[in-house]
Design a protein around this motif. Structure first.
Motif, PDB file in Angstrom:
ATOM      1  N   LYS A 121     -42.600 -21.210 -31.023  1.00  0.00           N
ATOM      2  CA  LYS A 121     -42.953 -22.052 -29.878  1.00  0.00           C
ATOM      3  C   LYS A 121     -42.641 -23.515 -30.155  1.00  0.00           C
ATOM      4  O   LYS A 121     -42.263 -24.266 -29.246  1.00  0.00           O
ATOM      5  CB  LYS A 121     -44.433 -21.891 -29.552  1.00  0.00           C
ATOM      6  N   PHE A 122     -42.795 -23.925 -31.402  1.00  0.00           N
ATOM      7  CA  PHE A 122     -42.574 -25.327 -31.774  1.00  0.00           C
ATOM      8  C   PHE A 122     -41.306 -25.499 -32.613  1.00  0.00           C
ATOM      9  O   PHE A 122     -41.105 -26.544 -33.216  1.00  0.00           O
ATOM     10  CB  PHE A 122     -43.790 -25.850 -32.537  1.00  0.00           C
ATOM     11  N   ARG A 123     -40.471 -24.481 -32.635  1.00  0.00           N
ATOM     12  CA  ARG A 123     -39.207 -24.524 -33.380  1.00  0.00           C
ATOM     13  C   ARG A 123     -38.120 -24.997 -32.421  1.00  0.00           C
ATOM     14  O   ARG A 123     -37.451 -24.207 -31.764  1.00  0.00           O
ATOM     15  CB  ARG A 123     -38.876 -23.143 -33.937  1.00  0.00           C
ATOM     16  N   LEU A 124     -37.925 -26.290 -32.357  1.00  0.00           N
ATOM     17  CA  LEU A 124     -36.946 -26.869 -31.439  1.00  0.00           C
ATOM     18  C   LEU A 124     -35.617 -27.110 -32.146  1.00  0.00           C
ATOM     19  O   LEU A 124     -35.598 -27.607 -33.271  1.00  0.00           O
ATOM     20  CB  LEU A 124     -37.461 -28.183 -30.846  1.00  0.00           C
ATOM     21  N   PRO A 125     -34.518 -26.772 -31.485  1.00  0.00           N
ATOM     22  CA  PRO A 125     -33.209 -26.940 -32.124  1.00  0.00           C
ATOM     23  C   PRO A 125     -32.750 -28.387 -32.115  1.00  0.00           C
ATOM     24  O   PRO A 125     -33.334 -29.243 -31.446  1.00  0.00           O
ATOM     25  CB  PRO A 125     -32.296 -26.084 -31.236  1.00  0.00           C
ATOM     26  N   SER A 126     -31.693 -28.648 -32.855  1.00  0.00           N
ATOM     27  CA  SER A 126     -31.012 -29.937 -32.754  1.00  0.00           C
ATOM     28  C   SER A 126     -30.162 -29.932 -31.497  1.00  0.00           C
ATOM     29  O   SER A 126     -29.628 -28.886 -31.114  1.00  0.00           O
ATOM     30  CB  SER A 126     -30.110 -30.166 -33.971  1.00  0.00           C
ATOM     31  N   PRO A 127     -30.018 -31.069 -30.813  1.00  0.00           N
ATOM     32  CA  PRO A 127     -29.148 -31.089 -29.625  1.00  0.00           C
ATOM     33  C   PRO A 127     -27.687 -30.937 -30.015  1.00  0.00           C
ATOM     34  O   PRO A 127     -27.221 -31.540 -30.980  1.00  0.00           O
ATOM     35  CB  PRO A 127     -29.415 -32.469 -29.019  1.00  0.00           C
ATOM     36  N   THR A 128     -26.963 -30.107 -29.281  1.00  0.00           N
ATOM     37  CA  THR A 128     -25.526 -29.929 -29.521  1.00  0.00           C
ATOM     38  C   THR A 128     -24.679 -30.540 -28.412  1.00  0.00           C
ATOM     39  O   THR A 128     -23.469 -30.702 -28.579  1.00  0.00           O
ATOM     40  CB  THR A 128     -25.164 -28.441 -29.637  1.00  0.00           C
ATOM     41  N   HIS A 129     -25.292 -30.867 -27.293  1.00  0.00           N
ATOM     42  CA  HIS A 129     -24.596 -31.494 -26.174  1.00  0.00           C
ATOM     43  C   HIS A 129     -25.653 -31.995 -25.202  1.00  0.00           C
ATOM     44  O   HIS A 129     -26.830 -31.637 -25.302  1.00  0.00           O
ATOM     45  CB  HIS A 129     -23.647 -30.511 -25.478  1.00  0.00           C
ATOM     46  N   TYR A 130     -25.240 -32.843 -24.259  1.00  0.00           N
ATOM     47  CA  TYR A 130     -26.132 -33.337 -23.214  1.00  0.00           C
ATOM     48  C   TYR A 130     -25.495 -33.046 -21.869  1.00  0.00           C
ATOM     49  O   TYR A 130     -24.333 -33.397 -21.637  1.00  0.00           O
ATOM     50  CB  TYR A 130     -26.382 -34.838 -23.370  1.00  0.00           C
ATOM     51  N   GLY A 131     -26.241 -32.403 -20.976  1.00  0.00           N
ATOM     52  CA  GLY A 131     -25.690 -32.039 -19.683  1.00  0.00           C
ATOM     53  C   GLY A 131     -24.776 -30.837 -19.807  1.00  0.00           C
ATOM     54  O   GLY A 131     -24.919 -29.998 -20.700  1.00  0.00           O
ATOM     55  N   GLU A 132     -23.816 -30.742 -18.935  1.00  0.00           N
ATOM     56  CA  GLU A 132     -22.884 -29.625 -18.955  1.00  0.00           C
ATOM     57  C   GLU A 132     -21.958 -29.724 -20.165  1.00  0.00           C
ATOM     58  O   GLU A 132     -21.444 -30.799 -20.481  1.00  0.00           O
ATOM     59  CB  GLU A 132     -22.045 -29.604 -17.673  1.00  0.00           C
ATOM     60  N   ALA A 133     -21.761 -28.602 -20.834  1.00  0.00           N
ATOM     61  CA  ALA A 133     -20.844 -28.575 -21.985  1.00  0.00           C
ATOM     62  C   ALA A 133     -19.415 -28.473 -21.459  1.00  0.00           C
ATOM     63  O   ALA A 133     -18.816 -27.408 -21.400  1.00  0.00           O
ATOM     64  CB  ALA A 133     -21.170 -27.399 -22.897  1.00  0.00           C
ATOM     65  N   THR A 134     -18.866 -29.604 -21.068  1.00  0.00           N
ATOM     66  CA  THR A 134     -17.538 -29.628 -20.463  1.00  0.00           C
ATOM     67  C   THR A 134     -16.465 -29.279 -21.492  1.00  0.00           C
ATOM     68  O   THR A 134     -16.643 -29.471 -22.696  1.00  0.00           O
ATOM     69  CB  THR A 134     -17.241 -31.013 -19.868  1.00  0.00           C
ATOM     70  N   LEU A 135     -15.340 -28.795 -20.987  1.00  0.00           N
ATOM     71  CA  LEU A 135     -14.240 -28.368 -21.833  1.00  0.00           C
ATOM     72  C   LEU A 135     -13.147 -29.434 -21.853  1.00  0.00           C
ATOM     73  O   LEU A 135     -13.003 -30.209 -20.915  1.00  0.00           O
ATOM     74  CB  LEU A 135     -13.677 -27.041 -21.327  1.00  0.00           C
ATOM     75  N   SER A 136     -12.375 -29.437 -22.892  1.00  0.00           N
ATOM     76  CA  SER A 136     -11.282 -30.401 -22.997  1.00  0.00           C
ATOM     77  C   SER A 136     -10.139 -30.006 -22.073  1.00  0.00           C
ATOM     78  O   SER A 136      -9.969 -28.836 -21.724  1.00  0.00           O
ATOM     79  CB  SER A 136     -10.767 -30.458 -24.434  1.00  0.00           C
ATOM     80  N   ALA A 137      -9.365 -30.995 -21.683  1.00  0.00           N
ATOM     81  CA  ALA A 137      -8.177 -30.719 -20.870  1.00  0.00           C
ATOM     82  C   ALA A 137      -7.105 -30.093 -21.753  1.00  0.00           C
ATOM     83  O   ALA A 137      -7.004 -30.390 -22.946  1.00  0.00           O
ATOM     84  CB  ALA A 137      -7.661 -32.025 -20.265  1.00  0.00           C
ATOM     85  N   PRO A 138      -6.274 -29.183 -21.204  1.00  0.00           N
ATOM     86  CA  PRO A 138      -5.192 -28.572 -21.994  1.00  0.00           C
ATOM     87  C   PRO A 138      -4.248 -29.649 -22.524  1.00  0.00           C
ATOM     88  O   PRO A 138      -3.960 -30.639 -21.852  1.00  0.00           O
ATOM     89  CB  PRO A 138      -4.486 -27.669 -20.970  1.00  0.00           C
ATOM     90  N   CYS A 139      -3.805 -29.451 -23.763  1.00  0.00           N
ATOM     91  CA  CYS A 139      -2.874 -30.397 -24.358  1.00  0.00           C
ATOM     92  C   CYS A 139      -2.066 -29.689 -25.443  1.00  0.00           C
ATOM     93  O   CYS A 139      -2.399 -28.578 -25.860  1.00  0.00           O
ATOM     94  CB  CYS A 139      -3.609 -31.603 -24.938  1.00  0.00           C
ATOM     95  N   GLU A 140      -1.014 -30.335 -25.890  1.00  0.00           N
ATOM     96  CA  GLU A 140      -0.203 -29.767 -26.965  1.00  0.00           C
ATOM     97  C   GLU A 140      -0.971 -29.884 -28.277  1.00  0.00           C
ATOM     98  O   GLU A 140      -1.535 -30.930 -28.590  1.00  0.00           O
ATOM     99  CB  GLU A 140       1.126 -30.511 -27.060  1.00  0.00           C
ATOM    100  N   ARG A 141      -0.989 -28.801 -29.054  1.00  0.00           N
ATOM    101  CA  ARG A 141      -1.789 -28.756 -30.275  1.00  0.00           C
ATOM    102  C   ARG A 141      -0.918 -28.800 -31.526  1.00  0.00           C
ATOM    103  O   ARG A 141       0.147 -28.181 -31.581  1.00  0.00           O
ATOM    104  CB  ARG A 141      -2.636 -27.475 -30.314  1.00  0.00           C
ATOM    105  N   LYS A 142      -1.423 -29.514 -32.531  1.00  0.00           N
ATOM    106  CA  LYS A 142      -0.782 -29.495 -33.839  1.00  0.00           C
ATOM    107  C   LYS A 142      -1.089 -28.167 -34.530  1.00  0.00           C
ATOM    108  O   LYS A 142      -2.198 -27.644 -34.412  1.00  0.00           O
ATOM    109  CB  LYS A 142      -1.295 -30.636 -34.709  1.00  0.00           C
ATOM    110  N   ASN A 143      -0.125 -27.670 -35.264  1.00  0.00           N
ATOM    111  CA  ASN A 143      -0.359 -26.442 -36.016  1.00  0.00           C
ATOM    112  C   ASN A 143      -1.025 -26.792 -37.351  1.00  0.00           C
ATOM    113  O   ASN A 143      -0.493 -26.554 -38.438  1.00  0.00           O
ATOM    114  CB  ASN A 143       0.957 -25.696 -36.268  1.00  0.00           C
ATOM    115  N   SER A 144      -2.191 -27.375 -37.261  1.00  0.00           N
ATOM    116  CA  SER A 144      -2.911 -27.809 -38.454  1.00  0.00           C
ATOM    117  C   SER A 144      -4.401 -27.812 -38.164  1.00  0.00           C
ATOM    118  O   SER A 144      -4.833 -27.506 -37.048  1.00  0.00           O
ATOM    119  CB  SER A 144      -2.439 -29.207 -38.880  1.00  0.00           C
ATOM    120  N   ALA A 145      -5.180 -28.152 -39.185  1.00  0.00           N
ATOM    121  CA  ALA A 145      -6.637 -28.167 -39.053  1.00  0.00           C
ATOM    122  C   ALA A 145      -7.149 -29.598 -39.114  1.00  0.00           C
ATOM    123  O   ALA A 145      -6.520 -30.494 -39.672  1.00  0.00           O
ATOM    124  CB  ALA A 145      -7.276 -27.336 -40.166  1.00  0.00           C
ATOM    125  N   ILE A 146      -8.324 -29.801 -38.522  1.00  0.00           N
ATOM    126  CA  ILE A 146      -8.958 -31.114 -38.497  1.00  0.00           C
ATOM    127  C   ILE A 146     -10.412 -30.966 -38.914  1.00  0.00           C
ATOM    128  O   ILE A 146     -11.050 -29.923 -38.684  1.00  0.00           O
ATOM    129  CB  ILE A 146      -8.869 -31.751 -37.088  1.00  0.00           C
TER     130      ILE A 146
END
Length: 300
Positions: free
Chosen positions: A90-115
């Motif tokens: 009941k008192f185990r509250l999570p950390s916030p991961t976003h505020y409001g709607e979890a909007t998605l990124s616009a499509p774009c060209e991706r690097k073939n690598s990791a960040i």
């Protein structure tokens, strides 16, 4: 309307509740209760009315290991400490991961690598923590482009006895906070994201995995069992545990993944209730519920 004196972080400008007002300007003598968001003070410990302390960071972080902090942990009741480690759900509250709607990124060209986007390396003593060593082994790999706070990373020490030196794969400063779309848009230019938590602890889950999903990337993530069983059902990621925690093998496996399949499945997961429960606005509402129940004896 209940009036609650607020310590620490300000209330989000886009959130309100008709039953309750959180405001640092409310005098303690005129308040119905006291909420400490992140910051713990002697003023809070001396307060004798309805009170609650919400903390979204692990207890193990050294910045919190002060006498005042330890006193609070010893003296507060479970209903007064709102944290992911609370034994009472009941008192185990999570950390916030976003505020409001979890909007998605616009499509774009991706690097073939990791960040990897990591604000700081946590200090040289973090190398003595197994979770920090695992995270650093990944984010410092030459096939990963590292972003974060330049003032922190230029003082990076590979080992506690090493001289300060900026990592060779460091690529630049992050000017935007994690909650804003700029960081998600940066991740969206890559196919894979190394998004380990700073600490692997029961029920500890932050924005890192969510931002990778919002960017449509393949998350490289190691989940605590409690997180895997409660928050991540339905999600898809690459876990280094499946590759005996070998960095190169894990990154190679992630490189072979179908990014589009990961994106579609994880977008569906993003709509699940367990993810929505980590919305920062929902967390403020849960805290409001608890104060109403504590003060008025009911939840409305």
């Amino acid at each position: 309307m209940l009036k609650i004196h607020l310590l620490g972080a300000p209330k989000p400008t886009n959130w309100s509740d008709p039953r309750i007002e959180f405001d640092p300007a409310i005098p303690l003598k005129d308040s119905d209760g006291l909420l400490a968001w992140g910051t713990i003070t002697r003023e809070f410990l001396c307060y004798r009315g309805s009170r609650a302390w919400y903390l979204d960071e692990p207890l193990s972080h050294s910045m919190f290991r002060t006498p005042l902090f330890k006193t609070a942990l010893r003296n507060l009741g479970e209903h007064e400490f709102l944290h992911h480690s609370n034994p009472n759900p009941k008192f185990r509250l999570p950390s916030p991961t976003h505020y409001g709607e979890a909007t998605l990124s616009a499509p774009c060209e991706r690097k073939n690598s990791a960040i990897a986007v990591v604000t700081n390396f946590g200090g040289r003593l973090w190398w003595f923590r197994s979770g920090a060593r695992l995270r650093n082994a990944f984010i410092l790999h030459p096939n990963v482009e590292l972003f974060g706070d330049i003032n922190s990373w230029k003082n990076f020490r590979r080992w506690p006895w090493s001289k300060p030196c900026q990592p060779s794969n460091y690529c630049g400063q992050i000017k935007s906070d994690w909650r804003f779309s700029e960081q998600v848009n940066l991740l969206a230019h890559y196919q894979r994201v190394v998004c380990f938590e700073n600490s692997s602890l029961p029920y500890y889950f932050t924005e890192k995995f969510v931002n990778a999903v919002r960017a449509g990337c393949v998350p490289i993530y190691h989940a605590h069992t409690t997180v895997k069983n409660t928050i991540l059902p339905g999600a898809r990621w690459i876990d280094p545990a499946d590759f005996n925690f070998d960095v190169s093998a894990t990154l190679a496996a992630a490189e072979k993944c179908d990014v589009e399949k990961f994106r579609k499945q994880n977008y569906q997961w993003l709509q699940k209730e367990q993810v929505k429960a980590t919305n920062g606005y929902r967390i403020w509402s849960r805290i409001a519920d608890l104060f109403v129940e504590q003060i008025l004896g009911k939840v409305t």
